[in-house]
Design a protein around this motif. Structure first.
Motif, short mmCIF file in Angstrom:
data_model
loop_
_atom_site.label_atom_id
_atom_site.label_comp_id
_atom_site.label_asym_id
_atom_site.label_seq_id
_atom_site.Cartn_x
_atom_site.Cartn_y
_atom_site.Cartn_z
N TRP A 139 19.83 61.38 34.20
CA TRP A 139 19.98 61.68 35.61
C TRP A 139 20.45 63.11 35.82
O TRP A 139 20.93 63.75 34.88
N VAL A 140 20.33 63.59 37.06
CA VAL A 140 20.78 64.93 37.43
C VAL A 140 21.33 64.86 38.84
O VAL A 140 20.87 64.06 39.65
N ARG A 141 22.35 65.68 39.14
CA ARG A 141 22.92 65.70 40.49
C ARG A 141 23.59 67.05 40.75
O ARG A 141 24.03 67.73 39.82
N ASN A 142 23.65 67.41 42.03
CA ASN A 142 24.44 68.56 42.46
C ASN A 142 25.89 68.13 42.52
O ASN A 142 26.20 66.99 42.89
N VAL A 163 25.58 72.97 34.59
CA VAL A 163 24.91 74.27 34.71
C VAL A 163 25.58 75.04 35.84
O VAL A 163 25.67 74.56 36.97
N ILE A 164 26.02 76.25 35.52
CA ILE A 164 26.72 77.12 36.47
C ILE A 164 25.83 78.31 36.82
O ILE A 164 25.19 78.88 35.94
N GLY A 165 25.83 78.67 38.08
CA GLY A 165 25.05 79.82 38.54
C GLY A 165 24.47 79.53 39.91
O GLY A 165 24.99 78.69 40.65
N ASP A 166 23.39 80.20 40.24
CA ASP A 166 22.69 79.93 41.49
C ASP A 166 21.66 78.85 41.19
O ASP A 166 20.50 79.13 40.90
N VAL A 167 22.13 77.59 41.20
CA VAL A 167 21.32 76.48 40.71
C VAL A 167 21.13 75.36 41.73
O VAL A 167 20.50 74.35 41.42
N GLN A 168 21.65 75.54 42.93
CA GLN A 168 21.40 74.56 43.99
C GLN A 168 20.49 75.19 45.04
O GLN A 168 20.57 76.39 45.31
N GLY A 169 19.59 74.38 45.59
CA GLY A 169 18.66 74.88 46.58
C GLY A 169 17.49 75.65 45.98
O GLY A 169 16.82 76.41 46.68
#
Length: 94
Positions: A33-36, A8-14
């Motif tokens: 699972w999911v990870r940054n 997933v690309i975009g403003d997706v961290q934090g």
């Protein structure tokens, strides 16, 4: 059983993407699972019944309310029999 890997690309961290992803996956009975990732994207693997996995892939196109998703890449993979859903640490040397 199916398995899909999404980035997933975009403003997706934090923006609570990983936590919301985990709770959404558990609610749909989807393992994985999911990870940054260090480049600012989020990577996830969804494995389970096709309907549940498709629900998670659709969810990833929006993410939690505070996320801004620009693009989602989806790749079909062979299921591995994962049990549960976890948040993984960011890989080193990406």
């Amino acid at each position: 059983m199916v398995r899909k890997r999404v980035v997933v690309i975009g403003d997706v961290q934090g923006v609570f993407f990983r936590n919301t992803c985990r709770s959404t996956a558990r609610a749909h009975g989807v393992a994985g699972w999911v990870r940054n990732l260090p480049d600012g994207t989020v990577e996830a693997v969804f494995e389970g019944a096709a309907e549940g996995v498709d629900e998670l892939v659709a969810w990833a196109h929006d993410g939690p309310p505070t996320a801004i998703v620009d693009e989602v890449s989806v790749r079909q993979e062979e299921p591995e029999g994962i049990v549960g859903f976890e948040i993984r640490p960011t890989p080193l040397g990406f």
